[in-house]
Design an enzyme around this catalytic site. Structure first.
Site, PDB file in Angstrom:
ATOM      1  N   SER A 183       0.792  -1.227   0.000  1.00  0.00           N
ATOM      2  CA  SER A 183       0.000   0.000   0.000  1.00  0.00           C
ATOM      3  C   SER A 183       0.826   1.280   0.000  1.00  0.00           C
ATOM      4  O   SER A 183       0.314   2.340  -0.305  1.00  0.00           O
ATOM      5  CB  SER A 183      -0.949   0.006   1.192  1.00  0.00           C
ATOM      6  OG  SER A 183      -0.193   0.058   2.384  1.00  0.00           O
ATOM      7  N   HIS A 211      -5.849  -4.221  -2.009  1.00  0.00           N
ATOM      8  CA  HIS A 211      -5.592  -3.051  -2.865  1.00  0.00           C
ATOM      9  C   HIS A 211      -5.558  -3.406  -4.352  1.00  0.00           C
ATOM     10  O   HIS A 211      -5.333  -2.533  -5.186  1.00  0.00           O
ATOM     11  CB  HIS A 211      -4.264  -2.381  -2.491  1.00  0.00           C
ATOM     12  CG  HIS A 211      -4.356  -1.532  -1.260  1.00  0.00           C
ATOM     13  ND1 HIS A 211      -4.972  -0.300  -1.247  1.00  0.00           N
ATOM     14  CD2 HIS A 211      -3.929  -1.750  -0.002  1.00  0.00           C
ATOM     15  CE1 HIS A 211      -4.900   0.209  -0.028  1.00  0.00           C
ATOM     16  NE2 HIS A 211      -4.278  -0.650   0.746  1.00  0.00           N
ATOM     17  N   LYS A 242     -12.845  -1.383  -0.090  1.00  0.00           N
ATOM     18  CA  LYS A 242     -12.002  -0.538  -0.945  1.00  0.00           C
ATOM     19  C   LYS A 242     -12.656  -0.460  -2.335  1.00  0.00           C
ATOM     20  O   LYS A 242     -13.745   0.068  -2.457  1.00  0.00           O
ATOM     21  CB  LYS A 242     -10.565  -1.058  -0.940  1.00  0.00           C
ATOM     22  CG  LYS A 242      -9.917  -0.833   0.437  1.00  0.00           C
ATOM     23  CD  LYS A 242      -8.457  -1.238   0.518  1.00  0.00           C
ATOM     24  CE  LYS A 242      -7.867  -0.833   1.862  1.00  0.00           C
ATOM     25  NZ  LYS A 242      -7.365  -1.964   2.659  1.00  0.00           N
TER      26      LYS A 242
HETATM   27  C1  LIG Z   1      -7.379  -2.469   4.047  1.00  0.00           C
HETATM   28  C2  LIG Z   1      -6.620  -3.743   4.176  1.00  0.00           C
HETATM   29  C3  LIG Z   1      -7.056  -4.749   5.035  1.00  0.00           C
HETATM   30  C4  LIG Z   1      -8.221  -4.580   5.964  1.00  0.00           C
HETATM   31  O1  LIG Z   1      -9.412  -4.581   5.261  1.00  0.00           O
HETATM   32  P1  LIG Z   1     -10.775  -4.218   6.050  1.00  0.00           P
HETATM   33  O2  LIG Z   1     -11.840  -4.903   5.272  1.00  0.00           O
HETATM   34  O3  LIG Z   1     -10.869  -2.736   6.059  1.00  0.00           O
HETATM   35  O4  LIG Z   1     -10.626  -4.774   7.431  1.00  0.00           O
HETATM   36  C5  LIG Z   1      -6.355  -5.944   5.026  1.00  0.00           C
HETATM   37  N1  LIG Z   1      -5.277  -6.135   4.235  1.00  0.00           N
HETATM   38  C6  LIG Z   1      -4.821  -5.161   3.419  1.00  0.00           C
HETATM   39  C7  LIG Z   1      -3.630  -5.409   2.557  1.00  0.00           C
HETATM   40  C8  LIG Z   1      -5.476  -3.932   3.370  1.00  0.00           C
HETATM   41  O5  LIG Z   1      -5.003  -2.973   2.575  1.00  0.00           O
END
Ligand SMILES: *Cc1c(COP(=O)(O)O)cnc(C)c1O
Length: 395
Positions: A183, A211, A242
């Site tokens: 990220s 992502h 996301k």
């Molecule tokens: C955002 C993210 C998570 C967590 O996801 P949520 O559904 O918001 O709990 C887990 N792993 C990665 C790589 C993320 O970017």
């Protein structure tokens, strides 16, 4: 008793603040979108949401959420295995599996729970987890909850991964686990090489597509599409928070027996509430939209390429990206904060990241593109970056 804890907390909080690490939350009064309203009424272009496909405020998902609530109610008041499973949950699980070309899917309240609950039911002290050093906090926590022996390899470093795999031959089962897109840099894990190493050293592979799902690959099916590895990765985790709508919810999708075992033993699944019908209904619509047309993914890819090229041509130092994350390198921590503050004055909302979120001396502004950005949004952002870049001596 509280007095001494209170003093301790006050002291720790003051230290966090002094180190410049105190997280203040900026208040938004509009829906999440390419353009948002801040508390003081100002409008700002938003370049720091994970709203990659612009679905956070999409009329079709809002409509599907209403429909879900109308026909299936507001909440489930139950975990899945007691009385929290509706036809909608089964349908969404099927649709996610079809989207990724996997055998079955299990839904969670969030991907944090999916990652937190995936290792412990599958592996014991006899086994090995081999994890990328830059993996998400939820993977790290999931690994901690499992008794398997832990190995950590340097970010996307295949030589180091191979060494760890050789060490881990002593264990019964081996699993390699990695974020698909990291990220902070926007780089993609070298999945072709990881899967080849897994074959050579007899390991299974898990990837976190948070992502990358909806973003990476020609039709947004993530890194297994990008590297033509559909069906070759045993476990995929992802989020509905996301690109996939932006509300909440997570999932694990993959081999049938793995998903079956998670339904029996995964603690965040067994002991936490079922996803509400509106979220599930919107999720179903989301997967349908993505399967009907590639419009949003195409728009996102065009926007990312356009922004990247324009920013390069005005002279910014940018890490090559393979996702919708574009890191504008400033290197200096203070500068990254001043730069982000000045950009907000210009009506562009971005976040500057610095140590310990990124390595020392690698401070940056992380820009996240969205299919909801228009050409005019992108041009306004580049112009603002250019203006601030000149005034702060970066350009
Ligand atoms: C955002 C993210 C998570 C967590 O996801 P949520 O559904 O918001 O709990 C887990 N792993 C990665 C790589 C993320 O970017």
């Amino acid at each position: 008793m509280y007095k001494s804890l209170q003093q301790h907390l006050q002291k720790s909080l003051a230290e966090i603040e002094k180190a410049g690490l105190y997280k203040n939350e900026r208040i938004i009064t509009s829906p999440q979108d390419a353009e948002i309203t801040l508390e003081d009424g100002r409008r700002a272009l938003n370049f720091c949401a994970n709203n990659y496909l612009g679905l956070s405020n999409h009329p079709q998902l809002i409509k599907a959420a209403y429909e879900g609530m109308k026909h299936h109610g507001f909440g489930m008041s139950s975990v899945r295995f007691i009385c929290g499973t509706q036809d909608l949950h089964m349908l969404l699980e099927k649709k996610i599996a079809a989207f990724f070309g996997t055998e079955d899917t299990i839904l969670y309240a969030a991907c944090f729970d999916a990652n937190g609950g995936v290792f412990e039911p599958l592996l014991t002290a006899e086994d090995a987890i081999i994890s990328d050093a830059l993996n998400h906090a939820s993977i790290i926590d999931g690994v901690r909850l499992c008794k398997a022996k832990r190995y950590r390899y340097k970010n996307a470093d295949m030589q180091d991964l191979e060494e760890k795999l050789i060490e881990a031959q002593a264990q019964r089962f081996r699993i390699i686990v990695t974020d698909a897109v990291f990220s902070m840099d926007g780089n993609v894990a070298p999945m072709d090489k990881i899967v080849a190493l897994a074959d050579r050293y007899d390991a299974i592979v898990m990837i976190d597509e948070c992502h990358s799902a909806g973003v990476v690959g020609k039709t947004g099916r993530g890194v297994t599409e990008l590297f033509d590895l559909r069906g070759r990765v045993e476990i995929i985790t992802g989020t509905l928070g996301k690109a996939f709508g932006g509300a909440i919810g997570g999932f694990t999708t993959g081999k049938k027996e793995i998903i079956d075992m998670l339904r029996q033993r995964s603690r965040p699944y067994l002991f936490s509430n079922s996803l509400p019908p509106m979220i599930v209904s919107a999720g179903i619509r989301m997967v349908e939209m993505m399967s009907e047309t590639n419009e949003l993914q195409d728009q996102l890819h065009r926007n990312t390429a356009y922004f990247y090229d324009r920013m390069k041509s005005v002279g910014f130092d940018i890490k090559p990206t393979e996702s919708a994350i574009v890191p504008i390198m400033l290197y200096d921590a203070r500068l990254s904060q001043d730069f982000a503050a000045a950009l907000l004055e210009e009506g562009v909302y971005v976040i500057g990241f610095y140590f310990p979120v990124v390595p020392k001396g690698e401070a940056r502004i992380r820009v996240q593109l969205s299919a909801a950005h228009t050409l005019s949004h992108l041009d306004r952002a580049v112009a603002a970056f250019q203006k601030v870049g000149r005034s702060l001596g970066v350009l």
